[in-house]
Design a protein around this motif. Structure first.
Motif, mmCIF file in Angstrom:
data_model
loop_
_atom_site.group_PDB
_atom_site.id
_atom_site.type_symbol
_atom_site.label_atom_id
_atom_site.label_comp_id
_atom_site.label_asym_id
_atom_site.label_seq_id
_atom_site.Cartn_x
_atom_site.Cartn_y
_atom_site.Cartn_z
ATOM 1 N N ALA A 9 61.191 7.257 48.227
ATOM 2 C CA ALA A 9 61.359 6.373 49.383
ATOM 3 C C ALA A 9 60.774 4.995 49.099
ATOM 4 C CB ALA A 9 60.687 6.995 50.606
ATOM 5 N N GLN A 10 59.641 4.946 48.402
ATOM 6 C CA GLN A 10 59.030 3.663 48.052
ATOM 7 C C GLN A 10 59.915 2.870 47.098
ATOM 8 O OE1 GLN A 10 55.176 4.841 46.535
ATOM 9 N NE2 GLN A 10 54.178 4.495 48.500
ATOM 10 N N ILE A 11 60.481 3.555 46.110
ATOM 11 C CA ILE A 11 61.378 2.874 45.170
ATOM 12 C C ILE A 11 62.570 2.275 45.915
ATOM 13 C CG2 ILE A 11 62.975 3.187 43.239
ATOM 14 C CD1 ILE A 11 61.091 5.370 42.181
ATOM 15 N N VAL A 14 61.516 -0.775 47.950
ATOM 16 C CA VAL A 14 61.307 -1.933 47.081
ATOM 17 C C VAL A 14 62.647 -2.512 46.629
ATOM 18 C CG1 VAL A 14 60.542 -2.594 44.763
ATOM 19 C CG2 VAL A 14 58.982 -1.382 46.296
ATOM 20 N N CYS A 15 63.582 -1.652 46.269
ATOM 21 C CA CYS A 15 64.913 -2.125 45.860
ATOM 22 C C CYS A 15 65.574 -2.923 46.974
ATOM 23 C CB CYS A 15 65.800 -0.945 45.478
ATOM 24 S SG CYS A 15 65.402 -0.198 43.881
ATOM 25 N N HIS A 16 65.507 -2.396 48.193
ATOM 26 C CA HIS A 16 66.130 -3.082 49.328
ATOM 27 C C HIS A 16 65.455 -4.423 49.594
ATOM 28 C CE1 HIS A 16 67.276 1.221 50.825
ATOM 29 N NE2 HIS A 16 67.990 0.827 49.783
ATOM 30 N N LYS A 17 64.134 -4.454 49.497
ATOM 31 C CA LYS A 17 63.405 -5.705 49.715
ATOM 32 C C LYS A 17 63.766 -6.735 48.642
ATOM 33 C CE LYS A 17 59.288 -4.291 52.322
ATOM 34 N NZ LYS A 17 59.808 -3.062 52.880
ATOM 35 N N GLY A 166 52.544 -2.300 37.290
ATOM 36 C CA GLY A 166 51.429 -2.000 38.183
ATOM 37 C C GLY A 166 51.058 -0.538 38.144
ATOM 38 N N SER A 167 49.968 -0.219 38.821
ATOM 39 C CA SER A 167 49.497 1.162 38.897
ATOM 40 C C SER A 167 50.382 2.002 39.808
ATOM 41 C CB SER A 167 48.048 1.196 39.394
ATOM 42 O OG SER A 167 47.937 0.531 40.650
ATOM 43 N N ASP A 168 51.224 1.354 40.591
ATOM 44 C CA ASP A 168 52.216 2.026 41.447
ATOM 45 C C ASP A 168 53.298 1.005 41.774
ATOM 46 O OD1 ASP A 168 51.385 0.562 43.936
ATOM 47 O OD2 ASP A 168 49.554 1.716 43.613
ATOM 48 N N VAL A 169 54.363 1.449 42.399
ATOM 49 C CA VAL A 169 55.506 0.567 42.622
ATOM 50 C C VAL A 169 55.188 -0.545 43.620
ATOM 51 C CG1 VAL A 169 56.588 1.942 44.462
ATOM 52 C CG2 VAL A 169 58.018 0.520 42.964
ATOM 53 N N ILE A 170 54.310 -0.280 44.582
ATOM 54 C CA ILE A 170 53.955 -1.312 45.554
ATOM 55 C C ILE A 170 53.158 -2.418 44.875
ATOM 56 C CG2 ILE A 170 52.795 -1.796 47.728
ATOM 57 C CD1 ILE A 170 55.302 -0.020 47.941
ATOM 58 N N THR A 171 52.221 -2.047 43.996
ATOM 59 C CA THR A 171 51.436 -3.045 43.271
ATOM 60 C C THR A 171 52.336 -3.909 42.388
ATOM 61 O OG1 THR A 171 49.475 -1.623 43.266
ATOM 62 C CG2 THR A 171 49.546 -3.394 41.630
ATOM 63 N N ALA A 172 53.271 -3.284 41.679
ATOM 64 C CA ALA A 172 54.203 -4.038 40.843
ATOM 65 C C ALA A 172 55.042 -4.985 41.697
ATOM 66 C CB ALA A 172 55.098 -3.089 40.055
ATOM 67 N N PHE A 173 55.486 -4.512 42.858
ATOM 68 C CA PHE A 173 56.274 -5.354 43.763
ATOM 69 C C PHE A 173 55.452 -6.538 44.249
ATOM 70 C CE2 PHE A 173 57.365 -6.485 48.146
ATOM 71 C CZ PHE A 173 58.681 -6.900 47.981
ATOM 72 N N TYR A 174 54.197 -6.292 44.647
ATOM 73 C CA TYR A 174 53.337 -7.385 45.112
ATOM 74 C C TYR A 174 53.168 -8.452 44.038
ATOM 75 C CZ TYR A 174 51.791 -4.842 49.324
ATOM 76 O OH TYR A 174 51.736 -4.199 50.539
ATOM 77 N N ARG A 175 53.020 -8.016 42.785
ATOM 78 C CA ARG A 175 52.849 -8.983 41.698
ATOM 79 C C ARG A 175 54.105 -9.829 41.505
ATOM 80 N NH1 ARG A 175 49.338 -4.750 38.015
ATOM 81 N NH2 ARG A 175 47.334 -5.325 38.946
ATOM 82 N N MET A 176 55.264 -9.205 41.610
ATOM 83 C CA MET A 176 56.515 -9.959 41.506
ATOM 84 C C MET A 176 56.644 -10.921 42.690
ATOM 85 S SD MET A 176 59.259 -10.300 39.533
ATOM 86 C CE MET A 176 59.554 -8.762 38.639
ATOM 87 N N GLU A 177 56.260 -10.472 43.864
ATOM 88 C CA GLU A 177 56.328 -11.306 45.055
ATOM 89 C C GLU A 177 55.393 -12.503 44.930
ATOM 90 O OE1 GLU A 177 56.653 -10.343 49.765
ATOM 91 O OE2 GLU A 177 54.964 -9.426 48.712
#
Length: 237
Positions: A9-11, A14-17, A166-177
């Protein structure tokens, strides 16, 4: 115990965002997450990130072999780049590749984001290197990023886009953001007359705050300008 459905669900979120933010178009970009058992969930090739759903995600092993996939689906051609990140960085459990316009503009202009002008990005990301050009879907891309993985969590891919781990998909997304906002702000600063770095003393203070804020990952240190020889030097944190 890891909830695989939650990870899926997180993946998808993130894809949709990524699509909503305009970081990807058509079939651009890819996302993966390394699971506790060492296997990897990855987005399939040939599908817009706006259409990604849990059942479309693909399960592969650490060598890229497909373990589970719905009929007609296969991994992204860029999966080799993801596998290189997991191979070289045991602390990395998610990889995101996208084409955010601001950051990708730097990549197309062949300009690394080697500046320290934003407080948050100095502490969280540090300088962002420009990796050498590599042909997509080949080993050229993973080979190009390998030398930078030891120190960097975020990098620009020459004429291609951006990569964040990142250590998880949310962390990786935040870094890209964070990367994309930083790129846009820097472009605006240049238009307004110039981008100015924070002083070295204050840069170090910001880097020291990483522990306080529990920021994970790697940090490349910072550059110091030496007016005597007009060379940019690297100072390790």
């Amino acid at each position: 115990m890891q909830d695989i459905n939650e990870v899926k669900a997180q993946i998808c979120d993130v894809c949709h965002k990524m699509w909503q933010l305009g970081w990807v178009a058509a079939n651009d970009g890819n996302v993966s997450v390394k699971l506790e058992d060492g296997n990897i969930l990855a987005t399939p090739t040939g599908i817009s990130k706006s259409f990604i759903t849990p059942e479309k995600l693909i399960l592969i092993d650490s060598e890229g072999n497909v373990l589970e996939a719905a009929e007609g689906y296969r991994p992204s051609s860029e999966i080799k780049m993801h596998l290189k990140c997991y191979e070289k960085r045991p602390d990395v459990f998610s990889v995101i590749h996208a084409h955010p316009p601001g950051a990708t503009g730097f990549a197309v202009a062949h300009k690394a984001m080697d500046m320290y002008n934003m407080i948050e990005d100095v502490a969280v990301i540090g300088s962002v290197p420009l990796t050498p050009y590599g042909t997509p879907s080949t080993v050229e891309v993973p080979n190009a990023i390998e030398p930078y993985l030891e120190e960097h969590d975020v990098m620009l891919l020459e004429n291609h886009g951006a990569l964040a781990v990142g250590s998880d998909v949310i962390t990786a997304f935040y870094r890209m953001e964070s990367l994309e906002l930083w790129a846009k702000i820097t472009i605006n600063a240049v238009i307004l007359g110039g981008s100015h770095d924070i002083s070295p003393e204050n840069i170090q203070k910001l880097i020291d705050l990483r522990g306080y804020y529990r920021v994970t990952g790697r940090h490349p240190g910072y550059k110091v300008y030496n007016p005597e020889d007009e060379i940019l030097h690297k100072k390790e944190d």
